[in-house]
Write an enzyme that holds these catalytic residues in place. Structure first.
Site, PDB file in Angstrom:
ATOM      1  N   ASP A  88       4.229   5.011  -7.151  1.00  0.00           N
ATOM      2  CA  ASP A  88       3.430   4.234  -6.209  1.00  0.00           C
ATOM      3  C   ASP A  88       4.310   3.086  -5.707  1.00  0.00           C
ATOM      4  OD1 ASP A  88       1.282   3.003  -4.884  1.00  0.00           O
ATOM      5  OD2 ASP A  88      -0.108   3.588  -6.466  1.00  0.00           O
ATOM      6  N   ASP A 130       1.656   2.305  -0.754  1.00  0.00           N
ATOM      7  CA  ASP A 130       0.491   1.420  -0.740  1.00  0.00           C
ATOM      8  C   ASP A 130       0.365   0.702   0.613  1.00  0.00           C
ATOM      9  OD1 ASP A 130      -1.483   0.010  -2.617  1.00  0.00           O
ATOM     10  OD2 ASP A 130      -0.382  -1.710  -1.843  1.00  0.00           O
ATOM     11  N   GLU A 135      -0.915   5.188   2.356  1.00  0.00           N
ATOM     12  CA  GLU A 135      -2.300   4.683   2.338  1.00  0.00           C
ATOM     13  C   GLU A 135      -2.533   3.938   3.648  1.00  0.00           C
ATOM     14  OE1 GLU A 135      -5.294   1.836  -0.284  1.00  0.00           O
ATOM     15  OE2 GLU A 135      -3.208   1.285   0.006  1.00  0.00           O
ATOM     16  N   HIS A 190      -8.554   4.854  -7.414  1.00  0.00           N
ATOM     17  CA  HIS A 190      -8.810   3.680  -8.262  1.00  0.00           C
ATOM     18  C   HIS A 190      -9.483   2.552  -7.491  1.00  0.00           C
ATOM     19  CE1 HIS A 190      -5.212   2.966  -6.021  1.00  0.00           C
ATOM     20  NE2 HIS A 190      -5.244   1.687  -6.347  1.00  0.00           N
ATOM     21  N   ASP A 191      -9.661   2.696  -6.193  1.00  0.00           N
ATOM     22  CA  ASP A 191     -10.306   1.654  -5.387  1.00  0.00           C
ATOM     23  C   ASP A 191     -11.730   2.041  -4.989  1.00  0.00           C
ATOM     24  OD1 ASP A 191      -7.978   0.096  -5.353  1.00  0.00           O
ATOM     25  OD2 ASP A 191      -7.222   1.094  -3.558  1.00  0.00           O
TER      26      ASP A 191
HETATM   27  C1  NOJ Z   1      -4.190  -0.815  -2.203  1.00  0.00           C
HETATM   28  C2  NOJ Z   1      -4.293  -0.476  -3.645  1.00  0.00           C
HETATM   29  O1  NOJ Z   1      -4.786   0.832  -3.752  1.00  0.00           O
HETATM   30  C3  NOJ Z   1      -5.184  -1.500  -4.281  1.00  0.00           C
HETATM   31  O2  NOJ Z   1      -5.543  -1.168  -5.587  1.00  0.00           O
HETATM   32  C4  NOJ Z   1      -4.458  -2.814  -4.222  1.00  0.00           C
HETATM   33  O3  NOJ Z   1      -5.306  -3.838  -4.690  1.00  0.00           O
HETATM   34  C5  NOJ Z   1      -4.034  -3.158  -2.794  1.00  0.00           C
HETATM   35  N1  NOJ Z   1      -3.486  -2.045  -2.097  1.00  0.00           N
HETATM   36  C6  NOJ Z   1      -2.996  -4.226  -2.806  1.00  0.00           C
HETATM   37  O4  NOJ Z   1      -1.780  -3.687  -3.249  1.00  0.00           O
END
Ligand code: NOJ
Length: 546
Positions: A98, A194, A236, A310-311
């Protein structure tokens, strides 16, 4: 379309802090991941997307990196990392690292230097201004933090402990490229990038997402790090439309393999309160969005398919039913996703239908986003009451996905023999890997079957490359579509409701390929779909004969 090895791959995301703790310190670690490789091999996945394991003060669980080329001691060390890469490779599993490239931790040595003086050589690695503008942090509050030592503000789109890198400085790109190439040399199979759509920003114009420098920067990165290598990359990109997604993933442009789009993931968010006040699930809207993405590319882009990460909250609690129909609805969402065109991503615990959690106290939660949003919405603005906010937490907060993995019904679900960093979901007594593996009809084996269908069956080409056509567009409970490749047609039909649905489809002589409620019926042939009764949350893949 030029076929690529990652078109037919299935990815499994490991959130290492919550996966498996071998040391007993309450945090998952790399040795823990290694100990579960046989399990992942059994599931049938090809790649592990490993959320960050780099040195980090863990203000945002590793998405605040203090050293890109060191492993945080909580997770182990570089030897463990090499072992993981090696042992995974022996099972034909690749590791995707990541890459958090929009920002670092404020504990990164670049930032520590940058803060020392205005003329420090690292000053320009970050974004400094004498005056602020209106841009807000995604984690609440202004995106600017005053630094009294040098009397300037630095920019941070996330927490103030996550200063944004200045991608206008070519030295930043150079350092990052060297770092990525170093990871390639370590034998990783690819990368997840990310919030990559934020790196081309023009702050003084108020542009943070999809800025003008974004794609040139990615093309440079591709040339410097990815070109000619057997790698897979996924960005992402919360702000992607299909048109934007093509800019990243059209192979001729040489940027990324694919991107995560989030249009479906934010469908039920409130216009003002976002995830903290979700609205009713609308299947028709979901079908529209996903179908748009399914038909958007014709070789000039590729989809990354996911319900969870995870979000995001757990899909079975979000749009399925985590009570009576937990298993059926989890299998239904799995069938719908794995029936589509694109590379499927499974988030840890999804394959056993882990659910959201409801902790009584705000202090039971860890996530910085929850804490900052509570401060803003409940304490400062008072736009949501405590109860309303907690309801939002139960439905959408990121910690729903981050409770420790439930391996068995022993203490701490077999996750750790120490005190876990985040409380467990108490339902681990029933919902756990050991139970799932012991039951041939479990959600786990349904995922295993779906993966096997995609990768090594007579339906593989259709599942991977077949065209997509939505049926019954305006039906509010049925999600049905056809995949076709050459002469072969598959029908995926699912009843996304708690009531039996009867429908009439104009197909005769269908053959059941996979039925989520009756896996033993796999060979049922000669089915006439003119009168089809679907039980609550039933999802079937048919092979059509006419
Ligand atoms: C996206 C990530 O998936 C998330 O978990 C993170 O808090 C933010 N980017 C900042 O890196």
């Amino acid at each position: 379309m030029n076929q690529q090895w990652w078109h037919s791959a299935v990815v499994y995301q490991v959130y290492p802090r919550s996966f498996c703790d071998s040391s007993g310190d309450g945090n998952g670690d790399l040795k823990g991941v290694i100990s579960k490789l046989d399990y992942l091999e059994k599931l049938g996945i090809d790649l592990i997307w490993l959320s960050p394991v780099y040195l980090s003060p863990m203000k945002d669980n590793g998405y605040d990196i203090a050293d890109y080329q060191a492993i945080d001691p909580r997770f182990g060390d570089m030897n463990d990392m090499r072992q993981l890469i090696h042992q995974a490779k022996q099972r034909n599993i690749g590791i995707m690292m990541d890459l958090v490239l929009n920002h670092t931790s404020d504990q990164h040595h670049w930032f520590k230097q940058a803060k020392q003086s205005r003329d420090n050589p690292y000053r320009d690695y970050y974004i400094w201004r004498d005056q602020t503008n209106q841009i807000r942090s995604i984690f609440s509050g202004p995106a600017w933090q005053y630094d009294p030592v040098t009397s300037q503000y630095y920019f941070h789109l996330f927490a103030d402990a996550q200063p944004d890198l200045n991608w206008e400085n070519p030295a930043v790109a150079k350092e990052i490229h060297q770092m990525i190439s170093w990871w390639v040399e370590q034998g990783v199979a690819g990368f997840r990038l990310d919030v990559i759509d934020l790196i081309g920003k023009e702050i003084d114009q108020g542009i943070t997402e999809n800025g003008p420098r974004l794609h040139p920067l990615l093309q440079q990165m591709h040339q410097a790090c990815f070109k000619g290598k057997k790698l897979v990359t996924v960005g992402e990109t919360w702000g992607a439309t299909p048109e934007i997604a093509k800019l990243y993933s059209d192979p001729r442009r040489e940027e990324l393999s694919m991107v995560f789009q989030f249009e479906h993931a934010a469908l039920d968010w409130h216009p003002e309160h976002g995830k903290w006040q979700v609205q009713d699930f609308d299947l028709i809207a979901l079908k529209k969005v996903l179908s748009k993405w399914q038909t958007a590319f014709d070789g000039d882009g590729w989809n990354a398919l996911f319900w969870n990460n995870h979000d995001l909250p757990r899909i079975v609690s979000r749009w399925g039913n985590d009570g009576e129909y937990r298993e059926a609805s989890a299998k239904l969402f799995a069938t719908l996703l794995h029936g589509m065109q694109g590379t499927p991503y499974i988030y840890q615990g999804e394959e056993i239908a882990m659910t959201n959690v409801q902790f009584a106290e705000l202090s039971d939660y860890d996530d910085i986003e929850i804490k900052n949003s509570y401060q803003e919405k409940v304490v400062e603005q008072q736009s949501l009451s405590h109860q309303q906010f907690m309801q939002g937490v139960y439905q959408s907060a990121r910690d729903n996905a981050r409770t420790p993995m439930q391996w068995d019904n022993s203490d701490n679900a077999g996750f750790s023999c120490g005190q876990p960093w985040l409380k467990l979901n108490p339902n681990y007594q029933q919902i756990n890997v050991a139970n799932a593996l012991a039951n041939q009809h479990s959600v786990f084996y349904h995922y295993q079957r779906l993966i096997a269908l995609r990768k090594s069956s007579k339906y593989s080409d259709t599942l991977v490359y077949g065209s997509y056509q939505l049926l019954l567009e305006e039906h509010s409970h049925i999600f049905a579509y056809i995949r076709q490749y050459k002469e072969q047609r598959l029908l995926i039909v699912a009843n996304v409701s708690q009531q039996t649905q009867t429908l009439s489809l104009d197909f005769k002589l269908a053959e059941v390929v996979l039925d989520n409620l009756q896996p033993e019926d796999e060979s049922k042939v000669g089915v006439d779909l003119a009168q089809l009764n679907l039980a609550p949350y039933q999802a079937i893949i048919y092979l059509l004969a006419d």
